[in-house]
Design a protein around this motif. Structure first.
Motif, PDB file in Angstrom:
ATOM      1  N   ASN A  63       0.795  -1.231   0.000  1.00 56.67           N
ATOM      2  CA  ASN A  63       0.000   0.000   0.000  1.00 56.67           C
ATOM      3  C   ASN A  63       0.829   1.284   0.000  1.00 56.67           C
ATOM      4  O   ASN A  63       0.269   2.377   0.166  1.00 56.67           O
ATOM      5  N   ILE A  64       2.149   1.184  -0.156  1.00 53.02           N
ATOM      6  CA  ILE A  64       2.974   2.381  -0.282  1.00 53.02           C
ATOM      7  C   ILE A  64       3.315   2.580  -1.754  1.00 53.02           C
ATOM      8  O   ILE A  64       3.809   1.670  -2.412  1.00 53.02           O
ATOM      9  N   ASN A  65       3.023   3.771  -2.281  1.00 53.23           N
ATOM     10  CA  ASN A  65       3.292   4.090  -3.669  1.00 53.23           C
ATOM     11  C   ASN A  65       4.645   4.783  -3.799  1.00 53.23           C
ATOM     12  O   ASN A  65       4.913   5.780  -3.126  1.00 53.23           O
ATOM     13  N   ALA A  66       5.501   4.261  -4.674  1.00 52.01           N
ATOM     14  CA  ALA A  66       6.866   4.772  -4.806  1.00 52.01           C
ATOM     15  C   ALA A  66       6.902   6.230  -5.251  1.00 52.01           C
ATOM     16  O   ALA A  66       7.794   6.984  -4.842  1.00 52.01           O
ATOM     17  N   LEU A  67       5.954   6.644  -6.083  1.00 49.63           N
ATOM     18  CA  LEU A  67       5.934   8.043  -6.527  1.00 49.63           C
ATOM     19  C   LEU A  67       5.587   8.978  -5.367  1.00 49.63           C
ATOM     20  O   LEU A  67       6.103  10.104  -5.290  1.00 49.63           O
ATOM     21  N   ASP A  68       4.719   8.521  -4.454  1.00 49.16           N
ATOM     22  CA  ASP A  68       4.432   9.314  -3.250  1.00 49.16           C
ATOM     23  C   ASP A  68       5.692   9.433  -2.381  1.00 49.16           C
ATOM     24  O   ASP A  68       5.979  10.501  -1.828  1.00 49.16           O
ATOM     25  N   VAL A  69       6.433   8.328  -2.285  1.00 51.93           N
ATOM     26  CA  VAL A  69       7.678   8.347  -1.510  1.00 51.93           C
ATOM     27  C   VAL A  69       8.664   9.323  -2.145  1.00 51.93           C
ATOM     28  O   VAL A  69       9.322  10.110  -1.450  1.00 51.93           O
ATOM     29  N   HIS A  70       8.769   9.291  -3.462  1.00 53.40           N
ATOM     30  CA  HIS A  70       9.669  10.202  -4.181  1.00 53.40           C
ATOM     31  C   HIS A  70       9.349  11.655  -3.859  1.00 53.40           C
ATOM     32  O   HIS A  70      10.250  12.446  -3.544  1.00 53.40           O
ATOM     33  N   ARG A  71       8.071  12.018  -3.914  1.00 54.13           N
ATOM     34  CA  ARG A  71       7.681  13.419  -3.678  1.00 54.13           C
ATOM     35  C   ARG A  71       7.979  13.841  -2.244  1.00 54.13           C
ATOM     36  O   ARG A  71       8.517  14.921  -1.994  1.00 54.13           O
TER      37      ARG A  71
END
Length: 471
Positions: free
Chosen positions: A411-419
């Protein structure tokens, strides 16, 4: 390499491989001295070196113990289920450019970088070689070696092939402006717009960009996180789609870090030879191995000239010099002519400087130090991930290169982590960069090729807090 450095390197490799784990006691100085046939002072020097690097620690009246270890986290999952080898129109460049543009600032922690720290390379010695070689360079060199490249440099590269057991003539080698130009020249030599290209899944994003720019289509074949491309899936994709070329990394693949076993490389080349399909082999990380010897490329098994082997000095010796090469087999003349009609030649001063450096005999000594530094940094990096990342994180430790491919908790999105990471001064490379289908949304690639400092651990800790907040 001095004896104590060799002992320290062997112990560090055992730690990296997981043979020695955190808390394990090292053999006593006396025992190691006897088994190795070296003096106690040599053993002490090795242990002091490992202690200074944070890999072992001394306990009073108890001896030396391992302080770091290979990952205790669960390994990456293998590709399972339905193998999707459908043809994909590639549209990845805009995403890659957005992420690259956002991570150029020097104050950003470069976990998302594609390059190791420039401080790991002998740039001062290279500068002296360039200065001296330019002063004595024959002016006709700037004309005579267009476009295969400097004859002396090609001879040194051919000698390194010979050392690794490959018979590659210097006449076959074409010097390029980095490995990326070599790879693009190969692609241009064997494809036309509308053709299909087989790549790994995940794959190096620059391969996808090259496919997109040339109006080609991609077929993504799943790759094992340790052993590389699934050869059964590859054969299925070949029979179904009749691709024009296969582009992959057999040694320490970016981003997986996988290393294809020799028997798989042989089977790969035999399969492609059977179907008369050329292989573009990107081998820029082959010198960055942590084991006893350099892994051989797939080109070692090529008997028909179908393998175009590409590499460069950018990742192992001279970042910024932009000097690479290709040994393209039967396509040598075609690639040389394409080079002549596009960029003409790689930088002559840079080529001559590298040839001068290689002639002085310090390259392998530099490589040993570089490999050891990367191995130590990987151990520290993985140990910090174990401390700070949330439960559910998965990874495996590659035995070369400088990338970790990390599976995030569900449930963790890599693009959200990037931002969020970028807002906190940390760059990462999100998984969708490495897929034409924008897959791997719960994966990130992390670069451990920069010097370990307190700021590095602080950034991993902060990244772990971001991940915990996003769960």
């Amino acid at each position: 390499m001095k004896r104590y450095e060799k002992l320290a390197d062997d112990i560090a490799q055992s730690i990296q491989n997981g043979d020695l784990r955190k808390g394990d006691k090292l053999p006593s100085v006396r025992q190691t001295s006897a088994t190795r046939g070296i003096s106690p002072s040599t053993v002490f020097q090795a242990y002091y070196l490992l202690e200074a690097r944070g890999l072992i620690s001394a306990r009073e009246r108890s001896g030396y113990f391992v302080a770091g270890s290979a990952s205790g986290l669960p390994p990456l999952p293998e590709p399972v289920g339905h193998i999707n080898t459908s043809v994909t129109v590639v549209d990845i460049s805009e995403l890659v450019f957005q992420i690259h543009d956002s991570t150029r600032a020097r104050q950003v922690v470069p976990f998302g970088s594609a390059f190791p720290s420039p401080l790991l390379f002998p740039l001062g010695k290279l500068a002296k070689c360039m200065s001296s070689s330019i002063q004595t360079m024959d002016p006709w060199t700037t004309v005579a070696d267009l476009s295969p490249g400097d004859a002396d440099l090609r001879r040194h590269i051919a000698l390194r092939y010979m050392i690794d057991g490959l018979n590659v003539s210097s006449d076959e080698i074409v010097i390029t402006s980095g490995a990326l130009e070599a790879l693009n020249l190969c692609l241009s030599a064997v494809t036309r717009p509308g053709d299909t290209v087989i790549v790994e899944s995940p794959t190096f994003y620059a391969a996808l960009q090259a496919i997109e720019r040339n109006g080609l289509r991609a077929i993504e074949v799943p790759s094992h996180p340790k052993y590389g491309m699934n050869l059964n899936a590859l054969e299925h994709a070949i029979k179904l789609h009749h691709p024009k070329v296969c582009w992959l990394m057999t040694n320490f693949q970016n981003p997986l870090g996988s290393l294809m076993p020799d028997e798989n490389k042989r089977a790969l080349v035999e399969m492609l030879t059977k179907f008369n399909i050329p292989l573009i082999e990107d081998d820029v990380y082959g010198e960055l191995y942590f084991g006893e010897k350099r892994p051989i490329p797939a080109k070692a098994f090529d008997t028909e000239g179908l393998v175009m082997h590409c590499s460069s000095f950018s990742k192992c010796l001279a970042p910024g010099y932009r000097v690479g090469w290709v040994a393209p087999g039967r396509y040598a003349q075609k690639i040389e002519r394409i080079k002549l009609t596009t960029t003409l030649a790689a930088s002559v001063p840079a080529q001559v400087a590298l040839a001068t450096y290689l002639s002085k005999g310090g390259y392998d000594r530099h490589l040993r130090a570089l490999r050891h530094a990367l191995m130590v940094q990987q151990i520290k990096f993985v140990e910090a991930i174990e401390r700070y990342f949330p439960e559910g994180t998965k990874l495996n430790c590659p035995i070369g290169g400088y990338f970790l491919w990390v599976k995030l908790p569900d449930n963790i999105n890599a693009l959200d982590v990037h931002r969020e990471a970028l807002a906190n001064g940390i760059s990462i490379a999100p998984g969708p960069m490495f897929s034409a289908r924008r897959g791997f949304t719960d994966y990130i690639r992390l670069n451990y090729g920069h010097l370990w400092e307190q700021s590095t651990e602080d950034a991993i800790k902060k990244l772990g807090l971001i991940l915990k907040r996003l769960i």
